[in-house]
Design a protein around this motif. Structure first.
Motif, PDB file in Angstrom:
ATOM      1  N   ILE A 104      -1.274   9.578   1.607  1.00  0.00           N
ATOM      2  CA  ILE A 104       0.063   9.509   1.023  1.00  0.00           C
ATOM      3  C   ILE A 104       0.449   8.066   0.724  1.00  0.00           C
ATOM      4  CG2 ILE A 104       0.908  11.665   1.984  1.00  0.00           C
ATOM      5  CD1 ILE A 104       2.213  10.123   4.214  1.00  0.00           C
ATOM      6  N   PHE A 105       1.263   7.897  -0.323  1.00  0.00           N
ATOM      7  CA  PHE A 105       1.713   6.592  -0.804  1.00  0.00           C
ATOM      8  C   PHE A 105       3.239   6.611  -0.920  1.00  0.00           C
ATOM      9  CE2 PHE A 105      -2.586   7.145  -2.202  1.00  0.00           C
ATOM     10  CZ  PHE A 105      -3.162   5.875  -2.274  1.00  0.00           C
ATOM     11  N   SER A 106       3.800   5.443  -1.212  1.00  0.00           N
ATOM     12  CA  SER A 106       5.253   5.343  -1.331  1.00  0.00           C
ATOM     13  C   SER A 106       5.781   6.048  -2.573  1.00  0.00           C
ATOM     14  CB  SER A 106       5.686   3.869  -1.354  1.00  0.00           C
ATOM     15  OG  SER A 106       5.014   3.168  -2.388  1.00  0.00           O
ATOM     16  N   SER A 107       4.949   6.228  -3.591  1.00  0.00           N
ATOM     17  CA  SER A 107       5.320   6.991  -4.779  1.00  0.00           C
ATOM     18  C   SER A 107       4.046   7.422  -5.473  1.00  0.00           C
ATOM     19  CB  SER A 107       6.177   6.157  -5.747  1.00  0.00           C
ATOM     20  OG  SER A 107       5.372   5.184  -6.407  1.00  0.00           O
ATOM     21  N   CYS A 108       4.154   8.363  -6.416  1.00  0.00           N
ATOM     22  CA  CYS A 108       2.956   8.770  -7.134  1.00  0.00           C
ATOM     23  C   CYS A 108       2.569   7.716  -8.169  1.00  0.00           C
ATOM     24  CB  CYS A 108       3.131  10.134  -7.797  1.00  0.00           C
ATOM     25  SG  CYS A 108       1.526  10.864  -8.218  1.00  0.00           S
ATOM     26  N   PHE A 109       3.519   6.920  -8.635  1.00  0.00           N
ATOM     27  CA  PHE A 109       3.151   5.788  -9.490  1.00  0.00           C
ATOM     28  C   PHE A 109       2.186   4.878  -8.730  1.00  0.00           C
ATOM     29  CE2 PHE A 109       3.193   1.911 -11.761  1.00  0.00           C
ATOM     30  CZ  PHE A 109       3.637   2.168 -13.048  1.00  0.00           C
ATOM     31  N   VAL A 110       2.534   4.575  -7.492  1.00  0.00           N
ATOM     32  CA  VAL A 110       1.684   3.717  -6.674  1.00  0.00           C
ATOM     33  C   VAL A 110       0.353   4.425  -6.374  1.00  0.00           C
ATOM     34  CG1 VAL A 110       1.481   2.526  -4.464  1.00  0.00           C
ATOM     35  CG2 VAL A 110       3.657   2.517  -5.687  1.00  0.00           C
ATOM     36  N   ALA A 111       0.405   5.722  -6.111  1.00  0.00           N
ATOM     37  CA  ALA A 111      -0.828   6.469  -5.820  1.00  0.00           C
ATOM     38  C   ALA A 111      -1.790   6.394  -6.993  1.00  0.00           C
ATOM     39  CB  ALA A 111      -0.489   7.922  -5.499  1.00  0.00           C
ATOM     40  N   HIS A 158       0.353   9.340 -18.195  1.00  0.00           N
ATOM     41  CA  HIS A 158       1.550   8.678 -17.689  1.00  0.00           C
ATOM     42  C   HIS A 158       1.311   7.177 -17.522  1.00  0.00           C
ATOM     43  CE1 HIS A 158       4.637   7.624 -14.592  1.00  0.00           C
ATOM     44  NE2 HIS A 158       5.358   8.459 -15.317  1.00  0.00           N
ATOM     45  N   ALA A 159       2.401   6.417 -17.571  1.00  0.00           N
ATOM     46  CA  ALA A 159       2.320   4.961 -17.459  1.00  0.00           C
ATOM     47  C   ALA A 159       1.637   4.519 -16.170  1.00  0.00           C
ATOM     48  CB  ALA A 159       3.718   4.361 -17.538  1.00  0.00           C
ATOM     49  N   SER A 160       1.764   5.273 -15.097  1.00  0.00           N
ATOM     50  CA  SER A 160       1.144   4.895 -13.829  1.00  0.00           C
ATOM     51  C   SER A 160      -0.375   4.888 -13.922  1.00  0.00           C
ATOM     52  CB  SER A 160       1.593   5.846 -12.713  1.00  0.00           C
ATOM     53  OG  SER A 160       1.262   7.191 -13.039  1.00  0.00           O
ATOM     54  N   MET A 161      -0.943   5.861 -14.623  1.00  0.00           N
ATOM     55  CA  MET A 161      -2.391   5.906 -14.797  1.00  0.00           C
ATOM     56  C   MET A 161      -2.857   4.822 -15.755  1.00  0.00           C
ATOM     57  SD  MET A 161      -3.255   9.965 -14.719  1.00  0.00           S
ATOM     58  CE  MET A 161      -1.869  10.540 -15.665  1.00  0.00           C
ATOM     59  N   ILE A 162      -2.091   4.616 -16.818  1.00  0.00           N
ATOM     60  CA  ILE A 162      -2.418   3.544 -17.765  1.00  0.00           C
ATOM     61  C   ILE A 162      -2.425   2.200 -17.049  1.00  0.00           C
ATOM     62  CG2 ILE A 162      -1.613   2.326 -19.817  1.00  0.00           C
ATOM     63  CD1 ILE A 162      -0.488   5.026 -20.788  1.00  0.00           C
ATOM     64  N   GLN A 163      -1.431   1.986 -16.197  1.00  0.00           N
ATOM     65  CA  GLN A 163      -1.334   0.723 -15.465  1.00  0.00           C
ATOM     66  C   GLN A 163      -2.510   0.559 -14.510  1.00  0.00           C
ATOM     67  OE1 GLN A 163       1.054  -1.485 -16.082  1.00  0.00           O
ATOM     68  NE2 GLN A 163       0.298  -2.988 -14.618  1.00  0.00           N
ATOM     69  N   GLY A 164      -2.880   1.617 -13.815  1.00  0.00           N
ATOM     70  CA  GLY A 164      -4.009   1.533 -12.887  1.00  0.00           C
ATOM     71  C   GLY A 164      -5.311   1.211 -13.595  1.00  0.00           C
ATOM     72  N   ILE A 165      -5.534   1.864 -14.737  1.00  0.00           N
ATOM     73  CA  ILE A 165      -6.746   1.605 -15.514  1.00  0.00           C
ATOM     74  C   ILE A 165      -6.746   0.175 -16.023  1.00  0.00           C
ATOM     75  CG2 ILE A 165      -8.016   2.248 -17.600  1.00  0.00           C
ATOM     76  CD1 ILE A 165      -6.819   5.114 -17.177  1.00  0.00           C
ATOM     77  N   ARG A 166      -5.602  -0.291 -16.515  1.00  0.00           N
ATOM     78  CA  ARG A 166      -5.506  -1.664 -17.015  1.00  0.00           C
ATOM     79  C   ARG A 166      -5.759  -2.673 -15.896  1.00  0.00           C
ATOM     80  NH1 ARG A 166      -0.382  -1.625 -19.068  1.00  0.00           N
ATOM     81  NH2 ARG A 166      -1.131  -0.963 -21.114  1.00  0.00           N
ATOM     82  N   GLY A 179      11.066  17.880  -3.525  1.00  0.00           N
ATOM     83  CA  GLY A 179      12.421  17.438  -3.217  1.00  0.00           C
ATOM     84  C   GLY A 179      12.556  16.244  -2.303  1.00  0.00           C
ATOM     85  N   ASN A 180      11.515  15.436  -2.167  1.00  0.00           N
ATOM     86  CA  ASN A 180      11.614  14.268  -1.290  1.00  0.00           C
ATOM     87  C   ASN A 180      11.244  13.008  -2.078  1.00  0.00           C
ATOM     88  OD1 ASN A 180      12.059  14.963   1.857  1.00  0.00           O
ATOM     89  ND2 ASN A 180      11.081  16.691   0.835  1.00  0.00           N
ATOM     90  N   VAL A 181      10.357  12.190  -1.564  1.00  0.00           N
ATOM     91  CA  VAL A 181       9.899  11.006  -2.268  1.00  0.00           C
ATOM     92  C   VAL A 181       8.501  10.670  -1.757  1.00  0.00           C
ATOM     93  CG1 VAL A 181      10.836   9.312  -0.631  1.00  0.00           C
ATOM     94  CG2 VAL A 181      10.552   8.670  -3.017  1.00  0.00           C
ATOM     95  N   GLY A 182       7.693  10.061  -2.621  1.00  0.00           N
ATOM     96  CA  GLY A 182       6.337   9.691  -2.216  1.00  0.00           C
ATOM     97  C   GLY A 182       5.304  10.353  -3.097  1.00  0.00           C
ATOM     98  N   GLY A 183       4.080   9.868  -3.016  1.00  0.00           N
ATOM     99  CA  GLY A 183       2.978  10.443  -3.774  1.00  0.00           C
ATOM    100  C   GLY A 183       1.746  10.556  -2.912  1.00  0.00           C
ATOM    101  N   TYR A 184       0.690  11.147  -3.479  1.00  0.00           N
ATOM    102  CA  TYR A 184      -0.529  11.321  -2.681  1.00  0.00           C
ATOM    103  C   TYR A 184      -1.733  11.541  -3.581  1.00  0.00           C
ATOM    104  CZ  TYR A 184       0.173  16.348  -3.584  1.00  0.00           C
ATOM    105  OH  TYR A 184       0.350  17.572  -4.185  1.00  0.00           O
ATOM    106  N   ILE A 185      -2.910  11.373  -2.986  1.00  0.00           N
ATOM    107  CA  ILE A 185      -4.157  11.825  -3.589  1.00  0.00           C
ATOM    108  C   ILE A 185      -4.869  12.702  -2.577  1.00  0.00           C
ATOM    109  CG2 ILE A 185      -4.431   9.788  -5.058  1.00  0.00           C
ATOM    110  CD1 ILE A 185      -6.653   8.903  -2.996  1.00  0.00           C
ATOM    111  N   ALA A 186      -5.763  13.563  -3.064  1.00  0.00           N
ATOM    112  CA  ALA A 186      -6.608  14.370  -2.190  1.00  0.00           C
ATOM    113  C   ALA A 186      -7.993  14.412  -2.805  1.00  0.00           C
ATOM    114  CB  ALA A 186      -6.043  15.777  -2.021  1.00  0.00           C
TER     115      ALA A 186
END
Length: 507
Positions: free
Chosen positions: A182-189, A213-221, A322-329
């Motif tokens: 888990i991460f602080s947001s899915c953008f960060v994840a 999404h911009a989060s994936m574009i940012q990670g790839i960049r 309904g909360n906050v945070g992101g994750y990978i599995a």
């Protein structure tokens, strides 16, 4: 004759400090201090001093007053110009003062503006209203009482709480993966995982969906890995790009299941099969699908029985849960690699106890029979909303998911329509550049299980009035002779006619 020493210095420096340098040349001048007899018998006599007499003979007070007259950079003027440009092209983001209400009988309404006017919210991503569910609230409140409001630091420094491990185990179980993080947001994840993975894998090539999404574009960049962009949800283009890539090198294929702005759903099985055919790992973002699709709410992959074909899944705790945070599995080794090497995870404060407890309760809730009832009611309201737009002759982009985009071309027009709706008691945010391309502006509706047919009828009526008020012609969208007066004849039957009531609230 120019001085080779003073000539090597900036004019500003010479103006400010030249006199002092001349008076103390024995300590500062690299030419005289080394002794140049060819300049005369006196080694300490600077041959260039006469040509710099004005500076050399200037009083100390005067030399110290000589300053650079170049004005400093006007930072505030620059910021003003940037903001003015955003406002001029209507891409400036206006954050409405909206306080969503959680009390029974009020959701999905909110208090808007300084006068706390009551409005109905149509664009929140708390898709199923779980943020206000009694079980979720109680779990968060009890966690605060037991453990406080904050995590106290990163997981490495402050410690790894049992709730953190329980939540990650629940997420892994939901997606049928060995491990989760888990991460602080899915953008960060997304950013942390993709930037770390693509940078770490030797010679990795990334294949990214054009609609990502911009989060994936940012990670790839941030990974600086070579990338290829394939047309949105186009498996044939993906195959072509993969077939032209070198064999035997690591590859990542990155895409979303439910697109956040169009509501499109990707051809998941075909894209995964093509990726694996060419030896690539699949990174699949299920942010707008988790909680909403599948028997247990695990997303499109679960709904289609394809969880084993997704190598890495990313999701969020901040939308349907309904909360906050992101994750990978994913696999245990992959997750441990990200946990050990991703700065976005290592150096970020851990999720606080109430979020951990609320998220755990929400995931379990939506995996239950009650969660399935939520999803059934949700889809019924989405169908009712889409059909209501259709029979009223209002435009809508083709969407097979719960997201209902209504196109209003022009950043100025979509902003005015949103403002007109707000005056009529309906809050929906205008979507414009850079979230969507210029010319693709829209209103993005997300009806949920707590919206009622009466609410939908009201917002559709208000939307018609808002279009007329702003001179937007939509009559070309009318189909089958449907009109505002006769639209109710075409309305489909909707199950759960009464607003959904939580079981524990029934007397």
């Amino acid at each position: 004759m120019p001085c080779p020493f003073l000539g090597s210095l900036s004019q500003t420096f010479v103006r400010n400090y030249g006199a002092n340098l001349m008076k103390q040349y024995g300590n500062f001048c690299p030419i005289v201090s080394r002794g140049f007899r060819s300049f005369g018998n006196d080694e300490t006599k600077c041959p260039f001093i006469q040509e710099n007499a004005i500076i050399a003979e200037a009083p100390k007070e005067m030399s110290e007053d000589i300053v650079d007259n170049t004005p400093p950079y006007h930072y505030e003027n620059f910021f003003h110009e940037q903001i003015s440009a955003k406002k001029k092209d209507y891409s400036y983001r206006v954050f409405r003062k909206v306080s969503r209400l959680a009390a029974d009988g009020m959701y999905p309404q909110a208090l808007e503006g300084l006068d706390n006017r009551r409005v109905t919210v149509w664009c929140a991503n708390d898709y199923l209203g779980t943020s206000r569910h009694p079980e979720v609230q109680d779990a968060a409140i009890n966690a605060i009482k037991s453990y406080g409001t904050g995590a106290g630091g990163t997981r490495n420094i402050a410690g790894n709480s049992q709730m953190t491990e329980q939540l990650e185990a629940e997420i892994a179980k939901l997606h049928k993966k060995p491990a989760a993080l888990i991460f602080s947001s899915c953008f960060v994840a997304n950013d942390a995982t993709l930037s770390t993975l693509a940078k770490l894998l030797p010679g990795c090539i990334v294949f990214s969906d054009a609609g990502n999404h911009a989060s994936m574009i940012q990670g790839i960049r941030n990974s600086r890995a070579p990338k290829h962009i394939f047309r949105h949800n186009d498996p044939n283009h993906l195959r072509k790009l993969l077939s032209e890539s070198p064999a035997g090198v690591p590859k990542l294929v990155v895409f979303e299941t439910v697109h956040s702005m169009s509501g499109a759903i990707c051809p998941l099985e075909e894209m995964c099969d093509i990726a694996h055919e060419y030896g690539a790992l699949t990174f699949v973002d299920e942010v707008h699908a988790v909680g909403l699709y599948g028997k247990h709410g695990a997303g499109i992959a679960e709904e289609r029985g394809l969880q084993n074909k997704v190598d890495i899944v990313s999701g969020t705790l901040g939308k349907a849960y309904g909360n906050v945070g992101g994750y990978i599995a994913g696999s245990s080794l992959l997750v441990d690699t990200i946990r050990s090497l991703a700065p976005g995870f290592i150096f970020t404060t851990a999720l606080p106890p109430p979020v951990l407890a609320g998220s755990l309760a929400s995931i379990r809730l939506l995996a239950s029979e009650e969660g399935r009832q939520f999803r059934a009611r949700h889809q019924a309201m989405v169908r009712y909303f889409k059909l209501s737009l259709l029979v009223a002759g209002l435009p809508q982009l083709p969407s097979v998911s719960h997201i209902v985009p209504v196109p209003v071309e022009g950043a100025d027009k979509v902003a005015r329509v949103a403002e007109s709706l707000l005056r009529r008691g309906h809050y929906v945010q205008a979507i414009n550049y850079p979230t969507v391309a210029r010319g693709d502006e829209r209103l993005r509706f997300a009806p949920g299980p707590f919206h009622t047919p009466e609410m939908i009828d009201s917002v559709v009526s208000s939307l018609i009035d808002a279009f007329h008020e702003n001179g937007i012609n939509f009559e070309q969208f009318i189909q089958n002779g449907a009109c505002r007066e006769c639209s109710m004849e075409y309305k489909m039957e909707v199950p759960y006619e009464e607003p959904y009531v939580y079981p524990m609230q029934v007397a």
